[in-house]
Scaffold this active site. Structure first.
Site, PDB file in Angstrom:
ATOM      1  N   LYS A  13     -30.303  -6.363 -26.349  1.00 46.28           N
ATOM      2  CA  LYS A  13     -31.398  -7.324 -26.480  1.00 46.28           C
ATOM      3  C   LYS A  13     -30.935  -8.570 -27.244  1.00 46.28           C
ATOM      4  O   LYS A  13     -31.189  -9.692 -26.822  1.00 46.28           O
ATOM      5  CB  LYS A  13     -32.598  -6.697 -27.222  1.00 46.28           C
ATOM      6  N   ARG A  86     -42.840  -2.773 -30.557  1.00 41.86           N
ATOM      7  CA  ARG A  86     -42.145  -1.498 -30.365  1.00 41.86           C
ATOM      8  C   ARG A  86     -43.130  -0.341 -30.276  1.00 41.86           C
ATOM      9  O   ARG A  86     -42.702   0.801 -30.110  1.00 41.86           O
ATOM     10  CB  ARG A  86     -41.216  -1.245 -31.535  1.00 41.86           C
ATOM     11  N   ARG A 125     -19.921   0.435 -32.396  1.00 38.30           N
ATOM     12  CA  ARG A 125     -20.189  -0.944 -32.839  1.00 38.30           C
ATOM     13  C   ARG A 125     -19.797  -1.126 -34.304  1.00 38.30           C
ATOM     14  O   ARG A 125     -20.039  -0.251 -35.134  1.00 38.30           O
ATOM     15  CB  ARG A 125     -21.678  -1.237 -32.663  1.00 38.30           C
ATOM     16  N   ARG A 158     -22.904  -0.183 -39.304  1.00 38.44           N
ATOM     17  CA  ARG A 158     -24.268  -0.171 -39.835  1.00 38.44           C
ATOM     18  C   ARG A 158     -24.686   1.269 -40.089  1.00 38.44           C
ATOM     19  O   ARG A 158     -24.367   2.154 -39.309  1.00 38.44           O
ATOM     20  CB  ARG A 158     -25.226  -0.791 -38.798  1.00 38.44           C
ATOM     21  N   ARG A 169     -33.024   7.284 -33.290  1.00 37.14           N
ATOM     22  CA  ARG A 169     -33.617   6.027 -32.820  1.00 37.14           C
ATOM     23  C   ARG A 169     -33.980   6.139 -31.343  1.00 37.14           C
ATOM     24  O   ARG A 169     -35.007   5.607 -30.901  1.00 37.14           O
ATOM     25  CB  ARG A 169     -32.644   4.867 -33.037  1.00 37.14           C
TER      26      ARG A 169
HETATM   27  P1  AMP Z   1     -33.034  -3.350 -34.453  1.00 38.43           P
HETATM   28  O1  AMP Z   1     -32.004  -4.226 -35.069  1.00 38.43           O
HETATM   29  O2  AMP Z   1     -33.985  -4.104 -33.556  1.00 38.43           O
HETATM   30  O3  AMP Z   1     -32.456  -2.133 -33.778  1.00 38.43           O
HETATM   31  O4  AMP Z   1     -33.963  -2.803 -35.658  1.00 38.43           O
HETATM   32  C1  AMP Z   1     -33.402  -2.047 -36.705  1.00 38.43           C
HETATM   33  C2  AMP Z   1     -34.493  -1.205 -37.360  1.00 38.43           C
HETATM   34  O5  AMP Z   1     -35.522  -2.060 -37.882  1.00 38.43           O
HETATM   35  C3  AMP Z   1     -35.216  -0.239 -36.444  1.00 38.43           C
HETATM   36  O6  AMP Z   1     -34.520   0.983 -36.265  1.00 38.43           O
HETATM   37  C4  AMP Z   1     -36.535  -0.057 -37.200  1.00 38.43           C
HETATM   38  O7  AMP Z   1     -36.372   0.805 -38.318  1.00 38.43           O
HETATM   39  C5  AMP Z   1     -36.799  -1.456 -37.743  1.00 38.43           C
HETATM   40  N1  AMP Z   1     -37.604  -2.260 -36.798  1.00 38.43           N
HETATM   41  C6  AMP Z   1     -37.211  -3.375 -36.100  1.00 38.43           C
HETATM   42  N2  AMP Z   1     -38.201  -3.857 -35.353  1.00 38.43           N
HETATM   43  C7  AMP Z   1     -39.262  -3.030 -35.567  1.00 38.43           C
HETATM   44  C8  AMP Z   1     -40.596  -2.994 -35.048  1.00 38.43           C
HETATM   45  N3  AMP Z   1     -41.038  -3.885 -34.158  1.00 38.43           N
HETATM   46  N4  AMP Z   1     -41.409  -1.987 -35.492  1.00 38.43           N
HETATM   47  C9  AMP Z   1     -40.992  -1.076 -36.394  1.00 38.43           C
HETATM   48  N5  AMP Z   1     -39.750  -1.054 -36.907  1.00 38.43           N
HETATM   49  C10 AMP Z   1     -38.887  -2.034 -36.492  1.00 38.43           C
END
Ligand code: AMP
Length: 211
Positions: A13, A86, A125, A158, A169
């Site tokens: 994304k 989400r 990654r 990470r 996840r």
């Molecule tokens: P990402 O970098 O988009 O994979 O986000 C990393 C982490 O941030 C996710 O695993 C969630 O813990 C949190 N997170 C990001 N976006 C959201 C969202 N829209 N709702 C809830 N948690 C989020």
């Protein structure tokens, strides 16, 4: 142009959003990036969010919706949302917000990737914790172990890219986020894009849906 990008972790994304941003006047808004900035800064939101992020769970809707309400109020051109909504509750809150702001969504792009591809992509990654550059242990390795090719900053894995967290996840994605496909299909906004192949192939698929 007001677009949302949906897809499992590791669907690309962020990468695709950067490519779209280079072609169209849109703000790229990544909830993951905003949360990580808050964690780094040690803000009250960051302290609260970190507990959920480290275990691969979702940060509670109420915190995310408030954070996005503030961020979307600053949008001046179009936007591309990466990582939001989400959950169905977040999608409903976004619809409300768009109504209040008289800014209807144009499209919801669903990047589809098999789970095992996600585990390979994210498990390998590595990111530079200084400049954010992204590497991959087999696909795009940095030249010197632990050091960024671009800024010489530290290259790390990470916490949420460890295999057990990736699997958590993914299960959170299937339970909470995958139902958004049906949500946006009903409103006629959904476009499905095969994102399981190499970057250029995904870019070509996105171009075929007008991005
Ligand atoms: P990402 O970098 O988009 O994979 O986000 C990393 C982490 O941030 C996710 O695993 C969630 O813990 C949190 N997170 C990001 N976006 C959201 C969202 N829209 N709702 C809830 N948690 C989020």
């Amino acid at each position: 142009m007001r677009i949302i990008l949906i897809g499992p972790p590791g669907a690309g994304k962020g990468t695709q959003a950067v490519a779209v941003k280079s072609k169209f006047p849109v703000d790229h808004i990544s909830t993951g990036d905003i949360l990580r900035e808050n964690v780094r800064a040690g803000s009250p939101l960051g302290i609260e969010a970190k507990k959920f992020m480290d275990s691969g769970s979702l940060v509670p809707d109420v915190l995310i919706i408030e954070m996005m309400r503030e961020r979307l109020a600053k949008v001046s051109v179009g936007f591309m949302l990466d990582g939001f909504p989400r959950t169905v509750a977040q999608a409903e809150a976004l619809d409300e917000l768009m109504k209040e702001m008289s800014m209807p969504l144009d499209a919801a792009i669903l990047l589809e990737v098999p789970d095992e591809t996600v585990v390979k992509r994210l498990g390998g990654r590595r990111v530079c914790s200084s400049c954010g550059a992204i590497f991959h242990v087999t696909g795009n390795p940095n030249k010197i172990e632990g050091i960024c090719d671009i800024c010489s900053g530290p290259v790390i894995q990470r916490d949420d890219d460890r295999e057990e967290v990736i699997r958590r996840r993914l299960s959170v994605y299937h339970k909470n986020t995958a139902p958004l496909a049906e949500y946006y299909e009903k409103s006629g906004l959904l476009h499905r894009v095969d994102a399981g192949g190499p970057l250029d192939a995904v870019k070509a698929h996105l171009e075929s849906v007008g991005l």
